[in-house]
Structures are given as C-alpha cells and as structure tokens.
Write an enzyme that holds these catalytic residues in place. Structure first.
Site, PDB file in Angstrom:
ATOM      1  N   THR A  96     -13.070  50.668 -17.831  1.00 27.18           N
ATOM      2  CA  THR A  96     -13.114  51.858 -17.175  1.00 27.18           C
ATOM      3  C   THR A  96     -11.763  52.534 -17.138  1.00 27.18           C
ATOM      4  OG1 THR A  96     -14.566  50.637 -15.166  1.00 27.18           O
ATOM      5  CG2 THR A  96     -12.974  52.690 -14.529  1.00 27.18           C
ATOM      6  N   ILE A 123     -24.545  51.296  -9.088  1.00 31.88           N
ATOM      7  CA  ILE A 123     -23.517  51.948  -8.754  1.00 31.88           C
ATOM      8  C   ILE A 123     -22.114  50.994  -8.542  1.00 31.88           C
ATOM      9  CG2 ILE A 123     -22.099  53.790  -7.122  1.00 31.88           C
ATOM     10  CD1 ILE A 123     -24.834  55.018  -6.609  1.00 31.88           C
ATOM     11  N   GLY A 169     -11.881  46.786 -12.735  1.00 38.06           N
ATOM     12  CA  GLY A 169     -12.114  45.429 -12.780  1.00 38.06           C
ATOM     13  C   GLY A 169     -13.522  45.060 -12.135  1.00 38.06           C
ATOM     14  N   GLY A 203     -16.443  45.188  -9.969  1.00 40.44           N
ATOM     15  CA  GLY A 203     -16.821  46.089  -8.883  1.00 40.44           C
ATOM     16  C   GLY A 203     -16.946  45.671  -7.419  1.00 40.44           C
TER      17      GLY A 203
END
Lengths: 326, 326
Positions: B196, B225, B247, B249
């Site tokens: 990310t 999500i 990292g 979620g």
C-alpha cells in the site's frame, strides 16, 4: 461478575414537530427492543449476540431508518449498511451497499465470523450474502410509502443532502410550515432525520459489544457510504466500552466519534458519562450527532448535541428509561 | 512558521529475499517521490496538495500496490481504494471499488472538495468519476504481469488471504524456497506484500495532511474493503499530526491505528516518535503493520513491527533518508 447494561437508539436529531402518534410508536419500538435484549441478557446471552438480536429487530421494523424503512437513494432505491464489533478481542465486521439483505447487521456479523475479511460492500457483499444463505428480499420490500414521500420532498426542496452542515437553499419550498426549521445535513429535520439505529451492551462477564445499522442519507448518491459501517466512527467496542453513534455522517467520521469515547476513558481516565459528554462537546465542532455507550463495569450513558435522540437504556438493577428529548 | 517535513511509504512487510534489483527500484521510486514533494514544499505548496501530488506519482508507477500495479481480486481484476485527510479542519474524502480511475487519491480529494459526501464506492464512485471528468482507463491498464503471476501463486497456495493472521496452509507448495516463510495475512510475504502507498506532510504553516492508496489484498474477494480508505484506520490528519498506515487490514481497522497516534499525542502528551512507538507496540496485538507520521512542529517519524517497510522521509533542514529494513 458485573451487572449487565443495554442501550438502543433510533437516531439523533428529531423533528420537534413530530406528531405525538409517531413519538409513541417510536417509544414502543425502543421499549420492545430493550425488553428483547433484557430477556436475552437474563438468559446469559453474550453482548455480541444481544446487540445483533436487538439491531435485527430494529431493522425488521419499518419505523426507523434501517433495513425495511431505510432512507432512499436519489434513485429511489435502498442501499443499506451496518457494522458490528465485539469488544472481547476487538473483532469487527461491516457491510455497505446492500440491496436485498433483510438484516444487514447479521451479514456484518457473518463477515466478522465467517469471511476472510472485515468489510464487504456492494455486489461483493451481495454475493457473500447469497453464499451464506441469509434471508433476502427484493429491493422494494425495504421501501416504505413514508420514505417515498420524504424523497419527493427532499428533491422538491432542491437541496442536495450534505454530510456536513452548509447553508441550504430552497427549504422554504419544501412544504414544511416552520420558520427557520432546524436542519441537519442541509435539510430541514422534518425531511431528513438520521434515524440510524444501534445497540450497545455489556454482559454479565463485563464484555462490551456495539452494532449500528442504517439506510443512510435521504436522497444520497448511489455508492455513498456514511459513518455507520465505519469502525471507530459509527461503531466501536473494546475492553472498556461499547459505542454506537448517529447523526451527521461527516462529523462522526472526522471526529472518529465512537473510538474517541474509549480513547478518553483509556488515556485520560474519564468515566463513561464524562467521556460521552467530553466527546459530544469537544469532538463535533459544528457537527450534530448523538451516541449511546456502555462500560465494562455495567454503566450506560448517552449524549447528543442536537434536538432529540430516540433512545432507551436499561441496567440489571432494574433501571429502565426510554426517551426522545433532553 | 515551521520547518516542513514529508514521509512516504510503499508498504510494511517486505520479503527478506526480495531481489536486490527490486529493492533498488523501490528506493529509486521513493526517492523520486520525496523529491517531488520537497520541490512542491519549497514552492510553498500546502500539505494537502503535496500529499495528493506524491500519492498520484506512487499510483502511476507500477512498482507498488496502488493505481497501476494494484493487487488483483480473486477474479483477476483491479479494485482500488484511497483516502485523504486535511488536518487543517479535519476534512476528509475516500473512495473504494474503483476500476477505471487512473488516480484514486485524486478522486478521493474530489469527494472531499466537490461532492456532498465523504466516501463514495463502487459504481457510485465510478459515476462520480465520470461526472468529474478525471482521467480514466480500462481495467487492464492497471494489471501488471507481475501481479498476474502473484495471483496464480496465491491461488496455487490454496490459501485464502485473510485480513488477520491465522496459520496458513499450503504455503509449502507455493514455490517459495524458504523454510517457515514469514507470513502476513496468512500468505508468505513473497506472495503477499501489502505495498500500500501513502504520504504524510506538514507544511510551513504547520498544517498536516495524509493520504493512502491501495489495490488491497492479493486474491481478495470482490467488494472487500481494507483499512486504506477508512478514516482513523489507514489515514488520519488533524491539528497535531498526519498519519498513513499499511499492513494487515484488520489489525489496522480494529486498532484505529492512524487516529491512535494523534489520540496519544493529544491525551497522553506523547511526542511524535513516542506516539508512533507506543501505537505500534500497544495497539497491534498480534497484527503486523507500519505507519509514517509527521507532527505540526515539523517532525517526521515511522514505525513498524514486521520485517521491513518501504519508506522515505525528509525535513526542511536537509535530512533525507530512504530505507526498507530496520
């Protein structure tokens, strides 16, 4: 062993001109839901089971803005969202963009317990719902006459419903015969009333849980997500407390409202009511919202900075209260 | 007037066997992005403009997991999400489920600045993108050979990628020649690396901002999500600091990680690095994650509890550092 406690809400921000009959219906529903929860708690149900049970009841009843009776999108459809959190381990589940799921909070629970993820939305959430075999209905099952009427008024008012408070235009033509109507999210409260639902519980083991469910903003854009499915914003439960919020979505999101109650208890050593009051006073800026909360030591509290919040609370020692106004 | 500071990241949790060439490419990209931000800061750009600018660059480059180069869903498609927050006023915007938007962070910015809502997702977000006229591409523009290969490996490993750490099965057959490979989200880090991206900035006025963008988990269910678009979890900015996380979620969501850094600064009086260390140590339980942060007084900090985090930082007094390992 701790005395259990439970609180439910049906939204913060209530039309002061709400007809008495509707006020009565709302209080009856809140009472029924409290009693459902109390019954389960007396049978030693766990907090996480009780919040789910109670929110299911709130979703199934068309009165508030969740499940059946949800607010409508700009397209006249329903898109529902919910989240649930188990303070015992801080596990959580959330869903958004549901169109056929009869009880969104239960799907959120399944996301938490039975899926490899924490948050599922839109067609992916609907697919998961099919796989899980939850009860489903056509989208129009969730649509009520009341809300079709509200949508019409909202569109006539020619205002876009905002997640934050900005001056509205056109409310004078929205058919509400009140001078300077109280507004939330840019619309008069008689047209827009959040009526998101939620429940928080601490069980006899001192474990807290919280759940929140909603159809979202009246006349919202399709795809709009509010605070209710967002962990830390609309819902939070940890070791020390469980919290469910309602009101102006942006205010709750930017204020990380639900987490805040727990944070000030943990980091500032505030008690539950102090924490609730602090958060409502300090974290909302110009936003309007309310919340309910329970603590691991069996306390229950609520707070709101707008006109009215549909709520009810009860504790094991026999205390019970259902209310709308201050 | 305060010295500006900037930090960027490309994901926490790095394969210790990552080929040197890839490590070099990653560091070059981080350096390039830092320089882009530094240039803008020297021209007195605001924090919110700089974080958007830098994350756009990270999204456009295929190296990390955002925009082009995003991880793939179980169906081999790309679903991107991002969030952005302006500490000056705590305004925020977020998007999820994007399939054609070249720069998700810019759409999140438009949600914040130009829409009546705070968070738009899936087809509603795509519609908003069309209306806003942002740059769009076919979904396959975002798909890289690298990631097609990773998806294959993930599927062969016959593991579901989890948002939380549970024992993985099948990793021995995933082709990774390492005994007891380091795992994140249930998959060996050589297959799953969060990657990310994010950026945090404090400008010369002492205003903080943060932005995070991702394609999410490799082999994720459609509709899933993660933490990156969730305000308070993956992204947070306010008066005192700006934070972007990466990292696992679920760990970040249940730990409300980004908000936590600010909360312990506000409520416990910790300094920036102390706050970062505290949060990484105390709020993650068994989860693995990392974060970057800046404070209103011009400090920059980062922390992670896993093996490696792609990051870079710079401050106005000339300090600059790009790294991967401890």
């Amino acid at each position: 062993m701790v005395g259990w406690a439970i609180a439910v809400h049906g939204g913060a921000g209530v039309d002061p001109n709400l007809p008495t009959e509707r006020q009565q219906q709302a209080k009856q529903l809140l009472t029924r839901c409290l009693n459902l929860g109390i019954s389960a708690l007396r049978s030693s149900a766990s907090a996480i089971d009780v919040v789910e049970l109670v929110v299911r009841e709130l979703e199934t009843d068309p009165i508030f803005n969740s499940g059946r009776g949800s607010a409508l999108t700009e397209n006249g459809t329903v898109e529902m969202e919910a989240s649930i959190m188990d303070g015992n381990g801080r596990r959580c589940g959330a869903v958004s963009g549901l169109t056929t799921v009869k009880n969104p909070v239960s799907l959120a629970r399944l996301v938490m317990d039975k899926s490899p993820h924490s948050y599922l939305a839109f067609s992916g959430a609907e697919e998961f719902a099919k796989q899980m075999g939850v009860e489903r209905e056509e989208n129009d099952y969730f649509i009520t006459e009341d809300n079709l009427g509200m949508l019409k008024v909202a569109k006539q008012a020619n205002s876009i419903v905002f997640d934050y408070r900005i001056p509205t235009t056109g409310y004078e033509s929205c058919g509400v015969g009140v001078e300077s109507p109280i507004r939330m999210n840019g619309l008069p409260i008689s047209v827009y009333a959040p009526e998101t639902v939620g429940c928080v519980v601490v069980d006899s083991q001192g474990r807290c849980a919280a759940a929140t469910s909603t159809g979202g903003l009246m006349n919202k854009r399709t795809g709009r997500i509010g605070d209710s499915p967002l962990i830390g914003a609309g819902t939070y439960a940890g070791d020390v407390c469980g919290v469910s919020c309602t009101g102006e979505g942006e205010a709750i999101i930017r204020g990380t409202l639900a987490r805040e109650v727990a944070a000030v208890m943990e980091y500032k050593g505030l008690g539950l009511q102090e924490a609730v009051d602090f958060v409502i006073k300090e974290r909302l800026d110009e936003g309007q919202a309310g919340l309910i909360a329970v603590s691991k030591s069996g306390e229950v509290a609520y707070g709101f900075n707008c006109v009215g919040m549909f709520r009810g609370c009860a504790t094991e020692d026999g205390f019970m209260e259902v209310g709308i106004w201050e």
